[in-house]
Design an enzyme around this catalytic site. Structure first.
Site, short mmCIF file in Angstrom:
data_model
loop_
_atom_site.label_atom_id
_atom_site.label_comp_id
_atom_site.label_asym_id
_atom_site.label_seq_id
_atom_site.Cartn_x
_atom_site.Cartn_y
_atom_site.Cartn_z
CB CYS A 155 -99.98 105.61 18.50
SG CYS A 155 -99.01 105.06 16.97
CG HIS A 162 -101.54 101.75 19.99
ND1 HIS A 162 -102.14 101.74 18.50
CD2 HIS A 162 -100.28 101.86 19.99
CE1 HIS A 162 -101.17 102.11 17.78
NE2 HIS A 162 -99.88 102.26 18.26
CG ASN A 173 -98.44 101.00 15.16
OD1 ASN A 173 -99.80 101.78 15.05
ND2 ASN A 173 -97.68 101.34 16.01
O1 UT7 Z 1 -97.07 103.08 18.63
C1 UT7 Z 1 -95.78 103.00 18.81
C2 UT7 Z 1 -94.68 102.63 17.66
N1 UT7 Z 1 -93.46 101.94 18.04
C3 UT7 Z 1 -93.42 100.67 18.55
O2 UT7 Z 1 -94.48 99.98 19.25
C4 UT7 Z 1 -92.17 100.30 18.62
C5 UT7 Z 1 -91.75 99.50 19.89
N2 UT7 Z 1 -90.67 98.57 19.61
C6 UT7 Z 1 -90.75 97.54 18.95
O3 UT7 Z 1 -91.61 97.04 18.52
C7 UT7 Z 1 -89.33 96.86 18.84
O4 UT7 Z 1 -88.46 97.48 19.50
C8 UT7 Z 1 -89.09 96.59 17.36
C9 UT7 Z 1 -90.02 95.47 16.57
C10 UT7 Z 1 -88.93 97.84 16.39
C11 UT7 Z 1 -87.28 95.74 17.30
O5 UT7 Z 1 -87.64 94.74 17.82
P1 UT7 Z 1 -86.49 94.35 18.94
O6 UT7 Z 1 -86.55 93.22 19.59
O7 UT7 Z 1 -86.27 95.76 20.05
O8 UT7 Z 1 -85.07 94.31 18.07
P2 UT7 Z 1 -83.70 95.10 18.08
O9 UT7 Z 1 -83.87 96.55 17.78
O10 UT7 Z 1 -83.18 95.04 19.35
O11 UT7 Z 1 -82.94 94.32 17.16
C12 UT7 Z 1 -82.53 93.01 17.21
C13 UT7 Z 1 -81.80 92.28 15.97
C14 UT7 Z 1 -80.63 93.49 15.52
O12 UT7 Z 1 -79.68 92.78 15.01
P3 UT7 Z 1 -78.39 92.32 15.77
O13 UT7 Z 1 -77.78 93.61 16.10
O14 UT7 Z 1 -78.68 91.54 17.17
O15 UT7 Z 1 -77.46 91.39 14.92
C15 UT7 Z 1 -81.28 94.09 14.28
O16 UT7 Z 1 -80.47 94.63 13.48
O17 UT7 Z 1 -82.67 92.31 14.84
C16 UT7 Z 1 -82.21 93.26 13.66
N3 UT7 Z 1 -83.41 93.84 13.06
C17 UT7 Z 1 -83.99 93.04 12.07
N4 UT7 Z 1 -83.75 91.69 11.52
C18 UT7 Z 1 -84.73 91.62 10.54
C19 UT7 Z 1 -84.00 95.01 13.16
N5 UT7 Z 1 -84.82 95.10 12.39
C20 UT7 Z 1 -84.89 94.08 11.74
C21 UT7 Z 1 -85.85 93.56 10.56
N6 UT7 Z 1 -85.63 92.50 10.19
N7 UT7 Z 1 -86.75 94.34 10.06
#
Ligand code: UT7
Length: 319
Positions: A113, A246, A276
């Site tokens: 990225c 980005h 992204n």
């Molecule tokens: O260029 C670099 C590329 N990568 C990035 O920029 C990624 C950077 N990170 C992020 O953007 C975020 O960490 C994510 C969007 C990937 C995830 O968001 P988060 O606020 O960190 O969520 P989390 O992983 O802590 O998950 C929170 C909850 C979980 O459920 P529980 O355990 O609280 O019950 C996940 O299982 O959300 C759940 N979850 C989803 N629910 C619906 C995770 N992914 C999804 C989904 N849809 N796609």
């Protein structure tokens, strides 16, 4: 003193647009969660049979048209990508053949990225030092092909696209500074760990990501690398007209802007409609904001990115 000036920009998003609602049919996710956690509404996906070079060529031709630059004037083609069409030759060489340029330097940059920031900085070094006059810098990725569309942790984030800029040597600024960094100690936090060997894929061909770790690291280093650029140029954040970040996650962008004390009105945000797009995200955002009139000649722009590696960097430009 030579400076690299942006004299044209171009972008391209594939036709097929996939909404969050459509994604709900593929994985256990929902529109509201995706919007709240990422700010993304839609992403564009390359059609089957559409190559990276197809995307890059459209973006490049649009940039060359706006720059009124002839293909033979190009001395360097540098293309940031993680999804080249072939192992070799580089997609920069494939693009060169499509455009009909013969003899310019052409190579790809793999900084995921941060690929466009790395590519732009490299092109700038060649221009600043007087080695070349004109460069075509492209960021392009069909990242959807490195994503497992049954993995909701990653698939909701990514889209495909290409963006390009034409740089020309001028006596007035121009690119004022670039700061590039990497730390390979984080190689497993965000990775596609497989490779091609013995005629086939060896290992894992899909993206694995520790989302929370990426998020925290991104906000930290993006803030640092913007501050590094400001200090090096004896500026403060109020001197910046536009932050062009980005486009990974709206929450990363807002958290970074908040730490920097930069109002969101000065941040270019395009990710809602494209997700992204990896190396394409900054040149696409630049192109959109220049064409819609937000970015004007004379504005100071701070471009910043972070990607797998980790790699990260910033570029300060007087447009
Ligand atoms: O260029 C670099 C590329 N990568 C990035 O920029 C990624 C950077 N990170 C992020 O953007 C975020 O960490 C994510 C969007 C990937 C995830 O968001 P988060 O606020 O960190 O969520 P989390 O992983 O802590 O998950 C929170 C909850 C979980 O459920 P529980 O355990 O609280 O019950 C996940 O299982 O959300 C759940 N979850 C989803 N629910 C619906 C995770 N992914 C999804 C989904 N849809 N796609």
């Amino acid at each position: 003193m030579n400076y690299s000036c942006i004299i044209g920009t171009g972008g391209y998003l594939p036709e097929r647009c996939v909404s969050n609602k459509e994604l709900e049919q593929w994985v256990n996710t929902n529109d509201q969660w995706i919007i709240e956690r990422t700010g993304i509404l839609n992403r564009h996906l390359a059609a089957e049979g559409q190559d990276l070079c197809d995307l890059a060529e459209i973006a490049a031709r649009r940039a060359l048209d706006t720059a009124r630059c002839q293909v033979q004037q190009i001395d360097l083609i540098v293309l940031g990508t993680t999804t080249p069409d072939r192992v070799h030759p580089s997609t920069a060489c494939l693009l060169q053949a499509r455009l009909g340029n013969h003899g310019a330097m052409a190579f790809d940059i793999q900084a995921v990225c941060s690929g466009f920031i790395y590519a732009l900085s490299i092109a700038d070094q060649f221009i600043k030092t007087g080695v070349i006059q004109t460069a075509l810098v492209v960021g392009a990725d069909i990242y959807s092909r490195l994503v497992d569309w049954t993995d909701r942790n990653t698939c909701i984030l990514f889209g495909d696209g290409a963006g390009a800029v034409v740089l020309e040597a001028r006596q007035e600024p121009g690119i004022l500074s670039s700061h590039l960094h990497a730390d390979g100690a984080y190689k497993d936090v965000l990775t596609v760990s497989g490779t091609v060997a013995q005629g086939r894929l060896q290992g894992d061909g899909f993206t694995k990501m520790q989302g929370n770790e990426v998020f925290k690291f991104a906000v930290k280093v993006l803030t640092e690398v913007v501050e590094e650029a400001l200090v090096a140029n004896h500026l403060n954040i109020n001197d910046i007209d536009w932050l062009v970040p980005h486009q990974a996650n709206l929450r990363i962008i807002t958290a970074t802007a908040k730490k920097l004390g930069l109002p969101m009105e000065k941040v270019v945000i395009t990710l809602a409609e494209q997700g992204n797009t990896s190396a394409a995200s900054i040149p696409l955002a630049l192109d959109i904001a220049i064409r819609d009139g937000r970015i004007q000649r004379g504005h100071k722009l701070l471009l910043e990115a972070v990607g797998s590696g980790f790699t990260w960097g910033s570029i300060l430009v007087k447009y």
